[in-house]
Motif scaffolding. Structure first.
Motif, PDB file in Angstrom:
ATOM      1  N   ILE A  22     -67.392  15.873 -23.637  1.00 26.64           N
ATOM      2  CA  ILE A  22     -66.382  15.806 -24.676  1.00 26.64           C
ATOM      3  C   ILE A  22     -65.790  17.289 -24.805  1.00 26.64           C
ATOM      4  N   GLU A  23     -66.862  17.962 -25.042  1.00 25.62           N
ATOM      5  CA  GLU A  23     -66.643  19.588 -25.389  1.00 25.62           C
ATOM      6  C   GLU A  23     -66.055  20.356 -24.235  1.00 25.62           C
ATOM      7  N   ALA A  24     -66.479  20.103 -23.031  1.00 24.92           N
ATOM      8  CA  ALA A  24     -65.875  20.560 -21.869  1.00 24.92           C
ATOM      9  C   ALA A  24     -64.372  19.875 -21.590  1.00 24.92           C
ATOM     10  N   GLY A  25     -64.274  18.646 -21.965  1.00 21.96           N
ATOM     11  CA  GLY A  25     -62.751  18.245 -21.879  1.00 21.96           C
ATOM     12  C   GLY A  25     -61.791  18.754 -22.774  1.00 21.96           C
ATOM     13  N   ILE A  26     -62.355  19.139 -23.907  1.00 27.74           N
ATOM     14  CA  ILE A  26     -61.475  19.776 -24.795  1.00 27.74           C
ATOM     15  C   ILE A  26     -60.881  21.296 -24.272  1.00 27.74           C
ATOM     16  N   ALA A  27     -61.812  22.085 -23.758  1.00 24.03           N
ATOM     17  CA  ALA A  27     -61.515  23.308 -23.138  1.00 24.03           C
ATOM     18  C   ALA A  27     -60.733  23.240 -22.047  1.00 24.03           C
ATOM     19  N   LEU A  28     -60.646  22.016 -21.188  1.00 18.89           N
ATOM     20  CA  LEU A  28     -59.970  22.057 -20.078  1.00 18.89           C
ATOM     21  C   LEU A  28     -58.602  21.550 -20.224  1.00 18.89           C
ATOM     22  N   GLY A  29     -58.485  20.497 -21.316  1.00 13.70           N
ATOM     23  CA  GLY A  29     -57.105  19.990 -22.032  1.00 13.70           C
ATOM     24  C   GLY A  29     -56.423  21.273 -22.671  1.00 13.70           C
ATOM     25  N   MET A  30     -57.204  22.154 -23.333  1.00 15.82           N
ATOM     26  CA  MET A  30     -56.442  23.486 -23.984  1.00 15.82           C
ATOM     27  C   MET A  30     -55.722  24.119 -22.987  1.00 15.82           C
ATOM     28  N   GLU A  31     -56.536  24.480 -21.850  1.00 15.07           N
ATOM     29  CA  GLU A  31     -56.173  25.166 -20.789  1.00 15.07           C
ATOM     30  C   GLU A  31     -54.898  24.569 -20.266  1.00 15.07           C
ATOM     31  N   ALA A  32     -54.945  23.203 -19.859  1.00 13.15           N
ATOM     32  CA  ALA A  32     -53.800  22.655 -19.188  1.00 13.15           C
ATOM     33  C   ALA A  32     -52.524  22.728 -20.062  1.00 13.15           C
ATOM     34  N   LEU A  33     -52.653  22.651 -21.307  1.00 20.39           N
ATOM     35  CA  LEU A  33     -51.631  22.754 -22.259  1.00 20.39           C
ATOM     36  C   LEU A  33     -50.984  24.081 -22.105  1.00 20.39           C
ATOM     37  N   TRP A  34     -51.805  25.130 -22.229  1.00 24.20           N
ATOM     38  CA  TRP A  34     -51.417  26.503 -22.223  1.00 24.20           C
ATOM     39  C   TRP A  34     -50.665  26.902 -20.831  1.00 24.20           C
ATOM     40  N   GLN A  35     -51.199  26.501 -19.643  1.00 30.25           N
ATOM     41  CA  GLN A  35     -50.898  26.692 -18.489  1.00 30.25           C
ATOM     42  C   GLN A  35     -49.476  26.086 -18.073  1.00 30.25           C
ATOM     43  N   SER A  36     -49.192  24.972 -18.752  1.00 28.78           N
ATOM     44  CA  SER A  36     -47.947  24.390 -18.569  1.00 28.78           C
ATOM     45  C   SER A  36     -46.876  24.775 -19.563  1.00 28.78           C
ATOM     46  N   GLY A  37     -47.080  25.528 -20.619  1.00 26.43           N
ATOM     47  CA  GLY A  37     -46.156  26.176 -21.277  1.00 26.43           C
ATOM     48  C   GLY A  37     -46.135  25.690 -22.698  1.00 26.43           C
ATOM     49  N   ALA A  38     -47.113  24.924 -23.118  1.00 24.58           N
ATOM     50  CA  ALA A  38     -47.049  24.583 -24.701  1.00 24.58           C
ATOM     51  C   ALA A  38     -47.612  25.999 -25.475  1.00 24.58           C
ATOM     52  N   VAL A  39     -46.950  26.371 -26.614  1.00 23.06           N
ATOM     53  CA  VAL A  39     -47.421  27.281 -27.458  1.00 23.06           C
ATOM     54  C   VAL A  39     -48.076  26.875 -28.829  1.00 23.06           C
ATOM     55  N   LEU A  40     -47.406  25.275 -29.220  1.00 24.97           N
ATOM     56  CA  LEU A  40     -47.798  24.891 -30.488  1.00 24.97           C
ATOM     57  C   LEU A  40     -47.943  23.422 -30.188  1.00 24.97           C
ATOM     58  N   VAL A  41     -49.374  23.022 -30.815  1.00 22.78           N
ATOM     59  CA  VAL A  41     -49.535  21.482 -30.428  1.00 22.78           C
ATOM     60  C   VAL A  41     -49.778  20.926 -31.896  1.00 22.78           C
ATOM     61  N   GLY A  42     -49.727  19.578 -31.856  1.00 26.06           N
ATOM     62  CA  GLY A  42     -50.290  18.749 -32.969  1.00 26.06           C
ATOM     63  C   GLY A  42     -51.294  18.048 -32.392  1.00 26.06           C
ATOM     64  N   GLU A  43     -52.466  18.382 -32.721  1.00 31.38           N
ATOM     65  CA  GLU A  43     -53.841  17.865 -32.213  1.00 31.38           C
ATOM     66  C   GLU A  43     -54.431  17.009 -33.184  1.00 31.38           C
ATOM     67  N   VAL A  44     -54.645  15.467 -32.689  1.00 25.59           N
ATOM     68  CA  VAL A  44     -55.293  14.546 -33.518  1.00 25.59           C
ATOM     69  C   VAL A  44     -56.634  14.629 -33.241  1.00 25.59           C
ATOM     70  N   PRO A  62     -55.386  30.380 -27.566  1.00 28.02           N
ATOM     71  CA  PRO A  62     -54.350  30.863 -27.510  1.00 28.02           C
ATOM     72  C   PRO A  62     -53.208  30.306 -28.044  1.00 28.02           C
ATOM     73  N   LEU A  63     -53.371  28.876 -28.347  1.00 21.38           N
ATOM     74  CA  LEU A  63     -52.370  27.919 -28.732  1.00 21.38           C
ATOM     75  C   LEU A  63     -52.262  28.174 -30.431  1.00 21.38           C
ATOM     76  N   ALA A  64     -50.913  27.944 -30.732  1.00 16.88           N
ATOM     77  CA  ALA A  64     -50.771  27.643 -32.324  1.00 16.88           C
ATOM     78  C   ALA A  64     -51.073  26.080 -32.573  1.00 16.88           C
ATOM     79  N   TYR A  65     -51.472  25.842 -33.594  1.00 16.83           N
ATOM     80  CA  TYR A  65     -51.994  24.327 -33.553  1.00 16.83           C
ATOM     81  C   TYR A  65     -51.548  23.890 -35.220  1.00 16.83           C
ATOM     82  N   HIS A  66     -51.615  22.240 -35.278  1.00 14.82           N
ATOM     83  CA  HIS A  66     -51.752  21.732 -36.497  1.00 14.82           C
ATOM     84  C   HIS A  66     -52.703  20.685 -36.193  1.00 14.82           C
ATOM     85  N   LEU A  67     -53.943  20.823 -37.042  1.00 14.31           N
ATOM     86  CA  LEU A  67     -55.053  19.876 -36.860  1.00 14.31           C
ATOM     87  C   LEU A  67     -54.694  18.424 -37.772  1.00 14.31           C
ATOM     88  N   PHE A  68     -54.720  17.440 -37.092  1.00 18.39           N
ATOM     89  CA  PHE A  68     -54.772  16.165 -37.967  1.00 18.39           C
ATOM     90  C   PHE A  68     -55.977  15.466 -37.654  1.00 18.39           C
TER      91      PHE A  68
END
Ligand SMILES: [Zn+2]
Length: 399
Positions: free
Chosen positions: A99-121, A135-141
Protein backbone atom coordinates in the motif's frame (compact mmCIF):
# COMPACT_ATOMS: atom_id res chain seq x y z
CA UNK A 1 12.09 36.78 -14.00
CA UNK A 2 11.64 34.31 -16.83
CA UNK A 3 9.22 34.51 -19.75
CA UNK A 4 7.77 31.34 -21.26
CA UNK A 5 6.53 31.85 -24.80
CA UNK A 6 4.65 29.41 -26.96
CA UNK A 7 2.38 29.26 -29.98
CA UNK A 8 -0.53 28.90 -27.55
CA UNK A 9 -1.13 30.01 -23.98
CA UNK A 10 -4.29 28.70 -22.34
CA UNK A 11 -5.05 30.89 -19.31
CA UNK A 12 -8.41 29.08 -18.71
CA UNK A 13 -9.73 32.27 -17.08
CA UNK A 14 -9.83 33.79 -20.60
CA UNK A 15 -9.74 32.65 -24.23
CA UNK A 16 -6.65 30.93 -25.70
CA UNK A 17 -3.86 33.36 -26.61
CA UNK A 18 -2.05 32.78 -29.89
CA UNK A 19 1.71 33.53 -29.69
CA UNK A 20 1.40 34.06 -25.96
CA UNK A 21 3.75 34.56 -23.06
CA UNK A 22 3.70 33.87 -19.33
CA UNK A 23 6.16 35.80 -17.16
CA UNK A 24 7.16 34.06 -13.93
CA UNK A 25 8.78 35.81 -10.97
CA UNK A 26 9.93 33.39 -8.29
CA UNK A 27 7.06 31.00 -7.64
CA UNK A 28 4.35 33.37 -8.90
CA UNK A 29 2.92 34.40 -12.25
CA UNK A 30 3.74 38.05 -13.01
CA UNK A 31 2.08 38.55 -16.41
CA UNK A 32 0.08 36.66 -19.07
CA UNK A 33 -0.82 37.83 -22.58
CA UNK A 34 0.24 38.09 -26.22
CA UNK A 35 4.05 37.87 -26.38
CA UNK A 36 4.23 41.10 -28.40
CA UNK A 37 2.64 43.00 -25.50
CA UNK A 38 4.02 41.13 -22.51
CA UNK A 39 7.62 41.11 -23.75
CA UNK A 40 7.79 44.79 -24.72
CA UNK A 41 10.64 46.09 -22.60
CA UNK A 42 11.18 42.67 -20.95
CA UNK A 43 14.87 42.12 -20.19
CA UNK A 44 14.79 38.73 -18.42
CA UNK A 45 15.37 35.27 -19.82
CA UNK A 46 13.02 34.04 -22.54
CA UNK A 47 12.23 30.35 -22.90
CA UNK A 48 10.54 29.44 -26.21
CA UNK A 49 8.38 26.31 -26.18
CA UNK A 50 7.72 26.35 -29.90
CA UNK A 51 4.40 24.99 -31.19
CA UNK A 52 3.19 23.82 -27.79
CA UNK A 53 0.46 25.02 -25.47
CA UNK A 54 1.24 26.40 -22.01
CA UNK A 55 -1.46 25.70 -19.46
CA UNK A 56 -1.98 25.62 -15.69
CA UNK A 57 -1.43 22.50 -13.59
CA UNK A 58 -4.49 20.27 -13.35
CA UNK A 59 -6.80 19.85 -10.37
CA UNK A 60 -7.87 16.27 -9.68
CA UNK A 61 -10.67 16.50 -7.09
CA UNK A 62 -11.05 12.80 -6.37
CA UNK A 63 -8.35 10.17 -5.94
CA UNK A 64 -7.69 7.33 -3.48
CA UNK A 65 -3.91 6.94 -3.39
CA UNK A 66 -4.16 4.01 -0.99
CA UNK A 67 -5.75 1.91 -3.75
CA UNK A 68 -2.87 2.56 -6.17
CA UNK A 69 -1.33 -0.81 -5.36
CA UNK A 70 -4.44 -2.37 -6.93
CA UNK A 71 -3.39 -1.10 -10.39
CA UNK A 72 -4.02 -3.90 -12.87
CA UNK A 73 -5.36 -6.23 -10.15
CA UNK A 74 -9.07 -5.43 -10.47
CA UNK A 75 -10.34 -5.93 -14.02
CA UNK A 76 -12.92 -3.58 -15.59
CA UNK A 77 -16.43 -4.82 -14.84
CA UNK A 78 -19.77 -4.61 -16.59
CA UNK A 79 -21.61 -4.55 -13.26
CA UNK A 80 -20.57 -2.09 -10.52
CA UNK A 81 -21.43 -4.51 -7.70
CA UNK A 82 -18.94 -7.01 -9.17
CA UNK A 83 -16.26 -4.32 -9.28
CA UNK A 84 -16.88 -3.41 -5.62
CA UNK A 85 -16.71 -7.05 -4.47
CA UNK A 86 -13.49 -7.63 -6.45
CA UNK A 87 -11.92 -4.45 -5.04
CA UNK A 88 -12.80 -5.28 -1.43
CA UNK A 89 -11.39 -8.79 -1.77
CA UNK A 90 -8.19 -7.69 -3.53
CA UNK A 91 -7.51 -4.73 -1.21
CA UNK A 92 -7.83 -7.01 1.81
CA UNK A 93 -4.94 -9.13 0.49
CA UNK A 94 -2.47 -6.21 0.20
CA UNK A 95 0.37 -5.82 2.70
CA UNK A 96 1.04 -2.41 4.34
CA UNK A 97 4.31 -2.27 2.36
CA UNK A 98 2.47 -2.74 -0.93
CA UNK A 99 0.00 0.00 0.00
CA UNK A 100 2.84 2.40 0.90
CA UNK A 101 4.69 1.70 -2.35
CA UNK A 102 1.45 2.20 -4.29
CA UNK A 103 0.88 5.62 -2.70
CA UNK A 104 4.32 6.78 -3.86
CA UNK A 105 3.72 5.45 -7.39
CA UNK A 106 0.28 7.05 -7.56
CA UNK A 107 1.64 10.42 -6.47
CA UNK A 108 4.39 10.23 -9.06
CA UNK A 109 1.83 9.38 -11.77
CA UNK A 110 -0.34 12.35 -10.77
CA UNK A 111 2.59 14.75 -10.81
CA UNK A 112 4.04 13.47 -14.10
CA UNK A 113 0.68 13.84 -15.85
CA UNK A 114 0.30 17.48 -14.80
CA UNK A 115 -1.75 17.45 -11.58
CA UNK A 116 -0.81 20.19 -9.13
CA UNK A 117 -3.71 19.96 -6.65
CA UNK A 118 -5.50 16.77 -5.61
CA UNK A 119 -8.44 15.88 -3.42
CA UNK A 120 -7.21 12.69 -1.75
CA UNK A 121 -9.64 10.37 0.02
CA UNK A 122 -7.88 8.32 2.70
CA UNK A 123 -9.20 5.48 4.83
CA UNK A 124 -6.18 5.17 7.10
CA UNK A 125 -4.25 8.44 6.94
CA UNK A 126 -1.35 6.57 5.29
CA UNK A 127 -1.18 8.92 2.30
CA UNK A 128 -0.94 12.07 4.45
CA UNK A 129 2.83 11.98 5.20
CA UNK A 130 3.50 11.29 1.50
CA UNK A 131 1.43 14.29 0.45
CA UNK A 132 2.92 16.49 3.15
CA UNK A 133 6.45 15.92 1.80
CA UNK A 134 5.63 15.60 -1.93
CA UNK A 135 5.29 18.17 -4.73
CA UNK A 136 1.47 18.14 -4.96
CA UNK A 137 -0.83 20.58 -3.21
CA UNK A 138 -3.62 18.60 -1.61
CA UNK A 139 -6.76 18.44 0.44
CA UNK A 140 -7.00 15.28 2.51
CA UNK A 141 -10.47 13.81 3.07
CA UNK A 142 -10.47 11.19 5.82
CA UNK A 143 -13.32 8.91 4.87
CA UNK A 144 -15.81 7.70 7.48
CA UNK A 145 -18.04 4.64 7.18
CA UNK A 146 -20.64 3.53 9.71
CA UNK A 147 -24.11 2.52 8.61
CA UNK A 148 -24.77 1.17 12.09
CA UNK A 149 -23.77 4.34 13.98
CA UNK A 150 -27.34 5.35 14.64
CA UNK A 151 -26.98 7.34 17.89
CA UNK A 152 -25.89 11.00 17.87
CA UNK A 153 -22.15 11.46 18.59
CA UNK A 154 -19.16 13.76 18.03
CA UNK A 155 -16.82 12.55 15.28
CA UNK A 156 -13.65 11.98 17.40
CA UNK A 157 -15.62 9.66 19.72
CA UNK A 158 -15.88 7.05 16.95
CA UNK A 159 -13.00 8.10 14.68
CA UNK A 160 -9.90 8.73 16.83
CA UNK A 161 -8.06 10.23 13.81
CA UNK A 162 -10.04 13.44 14.39
CA UNK A 163 -8.96 13.63 18.02
CA UNK A 164 -5.29 13.94 17.09
CA UNK A 165 -4.08 17.52 17.72
CA UNK A 166 -2.21 17.72 14.39
CA UNK A 167 -5.42 16.77 12.58
CA UNK A 168 -7.56 19.30 14.41
CA UNK A 169 -4.99 22.00 13.54
CA UNK A 170 -4.41 20.99 9.90
CA UNK A 171 -5.68 23.43 7.26
CA UNK A 172 -6.02 20.84 4.50
CA UNK A 173 -7.76 17.99 6.29
CA UNK A 174 -11.50 17.30 6.32
CA UNK A 175 -13.87 14.52 7.21
CA UNK A 176 -15.56 12.70 4.33
CA UNK A 177 -18.70 10.61 4.33
CA UNK A 178 -18.20 7.50 2.19
CA UNK A 179 -21.65 7.10 0.62
CA UNK A 180 -25.37 7.13 1.51
CA UNK A 181 -25.43 3.32 1.73
CA UNK A 182 -22.52 3.12 4.20
CA UNK A 183 -23.08 6.20 6.39
CA UNK A 184 -25.88 6.63 8.94
CA UNK A 185 -27.75 9.94 9.29
CA UNK A 186 -25.98 10.44 12.66
CA UNK A 187 -22.59 9.97 10.97
CA UNK A 188 -23.47 12.37 8.15
CA UNK A 189 -24.33 14.97 10.81
CA UNK A 190 -21.15 14.31 12.80
CA UNK A 191 -19.00 14.66 9.65
CA UNK A 192 -20.76 17.89 8.66
CA UNK A 193 -20.43 19.32 12.18
CA UNK A 194 -16.69 18.60 12.32
CA UNK A 195 -16.15 20.19 8.91
CA UNK A 196 -18.37 23.21 9.55
CA UNK A 197 -16.20 24.13 12.52
CA UNK A 198 -13.18 24.20 10.15
CA UNK A 199 -12.84 24.72 6.37
CA UNK A 200 -16.29 23.34 5.69
CA UNK A 201 -14.95 21.36 2.74
CA UNK A 202 -16.35 17.83 2.53
CA UNK A 203 -16.98 15.07 0.05
CA UNK A 204 -19.22 12.06 -0.49
CA UNK A 205 -19.69 9.44 -3.22
CA UNK A 206 -23.22 9.98 -4.54
CA UNK A 207 -25.51 8.05 -6.88
CA UNK A 208 -22.69 5.92 -8.27
CA UNK A 209 -24.76 2.78 -8.86
CA UNK A 210 -28.36 1.80 -9.49
CA UNK A 211 -28.02 -0.49 -6.45
CA UNK A 212 -27.52 2.64 -4.31
CA UNK A 213 -30.64 4.31 -5.73
CA UNK A 214 -32.67 1.14 -5.17
CA UNK A 215 -31.38 0.84 -1.63
CA UNK A 216 -32.32 4.41 -0.71
CA UNK A 217 -35.77 3.92 -2.23
CA UNK A 218 -36.59 0.49 -0.84
CA UNK A 219 -33.99 -0.45 1.79
CA UNK A 220 -33.06 -3.81 0.28
CA UNK A 221 -31.11 -5.41 -2.55
CA UNK A 222 -27.33 -5.62 -2.96
CA UNK A 223 -26.44 -3.28 -0.09
CA UNK A 224 -28.70 -5.02 2.41
CA UNK A 225 -26.76 -8.21 1.69
CA UNK A 226 -23.37 -6.48 1.81
CA UNK A 227 -24.11 -4.68 5.09
CA UNK A 228 -25.37 -7.91 6.66
CA UNK A 229 -22.26 -9.82 5.58
CA UNK A 230 -20.06 -7.09 7.07
CA UNK A 231 -22.05 -7.01 10.32
CA UNK A 232 -23.24 -3.42 9.79
CA UNK A 233 -26.93 -3.96 9.13
CA UNK A 234 -29.50 -2.02 11.17
CA UNK A 235 -32.57 -4.09 11.91
CA UNK A 236 -35.17 -1.29 11.89
CA UNK A 237 -33.62 0.68 9.00
CA UNK A 238 -36.17 2.92 7.30
CA UNK A 239 -35.17 3.82 3.72
CA UNK A 240 -35.32 7.58 3.11
CA UNK A 241 -37.12 7.13 -0.22
CA UNK A 242 -36.35 8.23 -3.78
CA UNK A 243 -33.87 11.02 -4.48
CA UNK A 244 -30.24 10.66 -3.44
CA UNK A 245 -29.57 14.42 -3.48
CA UNK A 246 -32.78 15.23 -1.60
CA UNK A 247 -31.73 12.74 1.08
CA UNK A 248 -28.37 14.50 1.61
CA UNK A 249 -30.01 17.92 1.49
CA UNK A 250 -32.36 16.84 4.27
CA UNK A 251 -29.31 15.90 6.34
CA UNK A 252 -27.77 19.34 5.76
CA UNK A 253 -24.93 17.84 3.75
CA UNK A 254 -25.25 19.76 0.46
CA UNK A 255 -23.84 23.20 -0.31
CA UNK A 256 -21.00 25.04 -2.06
CA UNK A 257 -18.39 23.40 0.19
CA UNK A 258 -19.55 19.85 -0.56
CA UNK A 259 -18.02 17.81 -3.38
CA UNK A 260 -20.36 15.01 -4.40
CA UNK A 261 -18.64 12.44 -6.60
CA UNK A 262 -19.79 10.37 -9.63
CA UNK A 263 -23.53 11.12 -9.91
CA UNK A 264 -23.98 8.61 -12.74
CA UNK A 265 -27.45 7.62 -11.47
CA UNK A 266 -28.74 11.07 -10.51
CA UNK A 267 -32.23 11.96 -11.71
CA UNK A 268 -33.69 15.25 -12.94
CA UNK A 269 -34.89 16.10 -9.42
CA UNK A 270 -31.35 15.52 -8.11
CA UNK A 271 -29.79 17.85 -10.69
CA UNK A 272 -32.06 20.61 -9.46
CA UNK A 273 -31.15 20.02 -5.82
CA UNK A 274 -27.41 20.13 -6.59
CA UNK A 275 -27.72 23.24 -8.77
CA UNK A 276 -29.87 25.13 -6.30
CA UNK A 277 -27.61 24.38 -3.35
CA UNK A 278 -24.49 25.15 -5.47
CA UNK A 279 -23.13 21.73 -4.54
CA UNK A 280 -20.17 20.51 -6.62
CA UNK A 281 -20.32 17.30 -8.57
CA UNK A 282 -16.96 15.70 -9.40
CA UNK A 283 -17.22 13.66 -12.60
CA UNK A 284 -14.95 10.62 -13.01
CA UNK A 285 -16.29 9.35 -16.36
CA UNK A 286 -13.54 6.89 -17.27
CA UNK A 287 -13.67 5.43 -13.77
CA UNK A 288 -17.44 5.00 -14.19
CA UNK A 289 -16.81 3.10 -17.40
CA UNK A 290 -14.15 0.94 -15.71
CA UNK A 291 -16.33 0.00 -12.75
CA UNK A 292 -19.59 -0.52 -14.61
CA UNK A 293 -21.25 2.45 -12.88
CA UNK A 294 -22.67 3.85 -16.14
CA UNK A 295 -22.15 7.28 -17.65
CA UNK A 296 -22.73 10.64 -15.99
CA UNK A 297 -25.60 12.60 -17.63
CA UNK A 298 -23.27 15.42 -18.62
CA UNK A 299 -25.52 17.47 -20.98
CA UNK A 300 -28.36 17.33 -18.47
CA UNK A 301 -26.06 18.38 -15.60
CA UNK A 302 -24.71 21.30 -17.64
CA UNK A 303 -28.22 22.30 -18.67
CA UNK A 304 -29.36 22.22 -15.04
CA UNK A 305 -26.46 24.46 -14.01
CA UNK A 306 -24.70 21.99 -11.70
CA UNK A 307 -21.16 23.03 -10.73
CA UNK A 308 -18.86 20.40 -12.25
CA UNK A 309 -15.23 19.43 -11.62
CA UNK A 310 -13.16 16.34 -12.49
CA UNK A 311 -11.45 13.43 -10.78
CA UNK A 312 -9.94 10.13 -11.80
CA UNK A 313 -10.90 8.05 -8.75
CA UNK A 314 -8.39 5.29 -8.00
CA UNK A 315 -6.18 2.79 -9.82
CA UNK A 316 -8.54 0.07 -8.58
CA UNK A 317 -11.18 1.61 -10.84
CA UNK A 318 -9.45 3.46 -13.66
CA UNK A 319 -6.74 2.78 -16.22
CA UNK A 320 -4.52 5.60 -14.91
CA UNK A 321 -4.60 8.81 -12.84
CA UNK A 322 -4.11 11.13 -15.82
CA UNK A 323 -6.90 13.75 -15.76
CA UNK A 324 -6.33 14.51 -19.46
CA UNK A 325 -7.89 11.09 -20.02
CA UNK A 326 -11.15 12.31 -18.46
CA UNK A 327 -11.06 15.47 -20.59
CA UNK A 328 -10.42 13.42 -23.73
CA UNK A 329 -13.31 11.10 -22.86
CA UNK A 330 -15.66 14.07 -22.40
CA UNK A 331 -14.43 15.70 -25.62
CA UNK A 332 -15.03 12.53 -27.63
CA UNK A 333 -18.39 11.70 -26.07
CA UNK A 334 -19.81 15.24 -26.14
CA UNK A 335 -18.27 16.80 -29.27
CA UNK A 336 -20.95 19.50 -29.43
CA UNK A 337 -19.36 21.28 -26.45
CA UNK A 338 -16.28 23.50 -26.80
CA UNK A 339 -13.11 21.72 -25.69
CA UNK A 340 -12.09 24.54 -23.36
CA UNK A 341 -15.06 23.61 -21.17
CA UNK A 342 -13.43 20.28 -20.27
CA UNK A 343 -10.08 21.97 -19.56
CA UNK A 344 -11.89 24.40 -17.28
CA UNK A 345 -13.52 21.53 -15.38
CA UNK A 346 -10.08 19.98 -14.83
CA UNK A 347 -8.39 23.19 -13.71
CA UNK A 348 -10.23 26.32 -12.54
CA UNK A 349 -13.47 24.59 -11.56
CA UNK A 350 -11.56 22.05 -9.50
CA UNK A 351 -9.58 24.80 -7.78
CA UNK A 352 -12.82 26.65 -7.00
CA UNK A 353 -14.45 23.47 -5.71
CA UNK A 354 -11.58 22.98 -3.27
CA UNK A 355 -11.43 26.66 -2.33
CA UNK A 356 -7.91 27.06 -3.75
CA UNK A 357 -8.55 29.22 -6.83
CA UNK A 358 -6.51 32.09 -5.44
CA UNK A 359 -3.42 29.92 -5.98
CA UNK A 360 -4.34 27.40 -8.67
CA UNK A 361 -6.53 26.65 -11.67
CA UNK A 362 -5.63 29.37 -14.20
CA UNK A 363 -2.77 31.45 -15.53
CA UNK A 364 -3.31 34.84 -13.87
CA UNK A 365 -0.92 37.30 -12.25
CA UNK A 366 -0.44 36.51 -8.56
CA UNK A 367 -1.28 32.82 -8.82
CA UNK A 368 1.30 30.08 -8.27
CA UNK A 369 3.58 29.49 -11.23
CA UNK A 370 2.34 25.91 -11.54
CA UNK A 371 2.33 25.53 -15.30
CA UNK A 372 3.37 23.10 -17.96
CA UNK A 373 3.61 22.71 -21.70
CA UNK A 374 2.16 20.17 -24.09
CA UNK A 375 3.73 19.89 -27.56
CA UNK A 376 1.27 20.25 -30.45
CA UNK A 377 1.53 19.58 -34.17
CA UNK A 378 -1.05 22.17 -35.18
CA UNK A 379 -3.81 19.86 -36.43
CA UNK A 380 -7.36 21.01 -37.06
CA UNK A 381 -8.84 19.54 -33.89
CA UNK A 382 -6.96 21.67 -31.36
CA UNK A 383 -8.65 20.33 -28.21
CA UNK A 384 -8.62 16.73 -29.37
CA UNK A 385 -4.91 16.99 -30.07
CA UNK A 386 -4.23 18.68 -26.73
CA UNK A 387 -6.16 16.13 -24.66
CA UNK A 388 -4.74 13.20 -26.64
CA UNK A 389 -1.17 14.40 -26.13
CA UNK A 390 -1.85 15.06 -22.43
CA UNK A 391 -3.43 11.63 -22.01
CA UNK A 392 -0.35 10.13 -23.72
CA UNK A 393 1.88 11.66 -21.03
CA UNK A 394 3.33 14.56 -23.03
CA UNK A 395 2.96 17.06 -20.18
CA UNK A 396 6.20 18.75 -19.12
CA UNK A 397 6.46 21.06 -16.08
CA UNK A 398 8.01 24.45 -16.82
CA UNK A 399 7.24 26.38 -13.67
ZN1 LIG B 1 -13.93 7.27 -4.97
Amino acid sequence: MIAHVSKWVLPVSGPPIRDGAVVVAGDRIAAVGPAAEVLAGFTGMICDHGDGAILPGLVNCHVHLEFSALAGKVAPQARWEDWLEATLATYGALSPEEIEAGIALGMEALWQSGAVLVGEVTNTGASWPHLETGPLAYHLFYECLGFDLVETFDLPEKFPFFGRPEVAAAAWVSAAAHAPYSVSPALFRAVAAWNTARSGLQTVHLAESQAEIDFLARGNGFFEGLLKRRGRWVQDFQPPGPGAAAYLEGLGFLGPRTLTVHGTQLTAADWGRLAETKTWLVLCPRANRYTGAGEPPVPELLQAGVNLALGTDSLAGNWDLNLFGEMLWLHRNFPAYPGDLWLRLGTLNGAQAMGRDREFGSLEPGKKAALGVIPLKGGRNFWGELFTAGAAGKWRWIG
